[in-house]
Scaffold this active site. Structure first.
Site, short mmCIF file in Angstrom:
data_model
loop_
_atom_site.label_atom_id
_atom_site.label_comp_id
_atom_site.label_asym_id
_atom_site.label_seq_id
_atom_site.Cartn_x
_atom_site.Cartn_y
_atom_site.Cartn_z
N ASP A 7 0.86 -1.19 0.00
CA ASP A 7 0.00 0.00 0.00
C ASP A 7 0.89 1.23 0.00
OD1 ASP A 7 -2.60 1.35 0.18
OD2 ASP A 7 -1.94 1.96 2.16
N TYR A 39 -0.92 8.62 -2.83
CA TYR A 39 -0.89 8.40 -4.27
C TYR A 39 -2.05 9.09 -5.00
CZ TYR A 39 2.55 4.51 -4.12
OH TYR A 39 3.66 3.74 -3.99
N CYS A 70 -4.28 -1.63 -2.10
CA CYS A 70 -4.39 -0.22 -2.44
C CYS A 70 -5.24 -0.13 -3.69
CB CYS A 70 -3.00 0.36 -2.70
SG CYS A 70 -2.97 2.06 -3.31
N ASN A 71 -6.37 0.53 -3.60
CA ASN A 71 -7.27 0.64 -4.75
C ASN A 71 -6.64 1.43 -5.89
OD1 ASN A 71 -9.01 0.46 -2.14
ND2 ASN A 71 -10.40 -0.20 -3.76
N CYS A 180 -11.23 2.91 -0.92
CA CYS A 180 -9.82 3.11 -0.58
C CYS A 180 -9.56 2.39 0.72
CB CYS A 180 -9.51 4.60 -0.43
SG CYS A 180 -7.84 4.95 0.20
N THR A 181 -8.47 1.64 0.80
CA THR A 181 -8.22 0.84 2.00
C THR A 181 -7.91 1.70 3.23
OG1 THR A 181 -5.90 0.53 1.30
CG2 THR A 181 -7.48 -1.21 0.74
#
Length: 256
Positions: A7, A39, A70-71, A180-181
């Site tokens: 991530d 990001y 991580c999306n 989103c994580t």
């Protein structure tokens, strides 16, 4: 055999914790690109470069299964990574829109994610294929990533969420999907702001997929070990990780 979790920062801990809660043991290597987080609001070509560099590290350190927790990274790179490393099993993440759609009580759905994730074709194709274009609204909540990384909690988070959601007629919606994580870290805040909506994230589906891959590959995972690998030395990050992680003792390594 090592299982990598990647991530941009702390968000993937929500996925790792789901694995721990389901009693999945193994040698986990959690790589956080804390040097370059967040990001979601950066130039996507720069972000791709960061992702490729970090995944190369996990591959070189014998991770045979890599969870892209991580999306944003999944949306940008999962197809390329599978072509680059055909011998590695990659498990990606995507907003759990289908979970909301499959709920018989569903109305309209809010999908909350980072700006990059919301703009990428992967999410657009998912919504189109489910034939729900007219039922979904997209909500960027990039600031939640910063809040998570900076350990911001409480009223500041609540006020941000209220500001972002104030234009929605919430009675028309049944679900808010956390794409989103990082966002499940604030699940209690979100549920407090939208008490009548179901808050959905994809962690259970990701770990269900991981369990199947482990079984299909015939791996026997008995002992539990977690290596935390950072791209920048940051004791605050380590403390935050340890506070969020449902496993007390972690070996910390710094790779750059």
């Amino acid at each position: 055999m090592k299982i990598g979790f990647f991530d941009s920062g702390l968000g993937g801990i929500t996925v790792l914790n789901e694995a721990l809660s389901q009693k999945i043991h193994g040698h986990f290597m959690y790589l956080a690109d804390n040097k370059n987080t967040p990001y979601g609001i950066k130039d996507k070509n720069k972000v791709k470069k960061y992702i490729f560099e970090n995944i190369e590290y996990l591959v070189n350190n014998e991770c045979k299964i890599i969870v892209i927790a991580c999306n944003t990274a999944t949306a940008l790179c999962i197809k390329d990574l599978r072509k680059m490393y055909s011998n590695i099993c990659f498990i990606g993440t995507e907003p759990a829109v289908k979970v909301a759609v499959d709920d018989e009580k569903n109305k309209k759905i809010i999908v909350a994610a980072t700006t990059i994730t919301l703009k990428e074709e992967k999410l657009k194709n998912l919504i189109t294929n489910l034939h729900i274009t007219d039922k979904v609204d997209l909500l960027p909540l990039d600031k939640l990533v910063e809040f998570a990384e900076e350990n911001v909690r409480g009223n500041i988070v609540d006020e941000y969420l209220k500001e972002k959601l104030c234009s929605y007629k919430l009675s028309e919606y049944s679900h808010i999907v956390l794409g989103c994580t990082h966002f499940p870290i604030f699940k209690e805040n979100i549920q407090r702001i939208v008490p009548n909506l179901k808050v959905v994230d994809g962690s259970k589906g990701i770990i269900s997929n991981l369990t199947k891959k482990i079984k299909n590959l015939g791996y026997d995972l008995e002992s539990l070990k977690i290596d935390l690998v950072l791209t920048k030395k940051d004791n605050r990050f380590v403390n935050n990780f340890n506070n969020l992680c449902k496993q007390e003792e972690n070996e910390v390594k710094y790779i750059y």
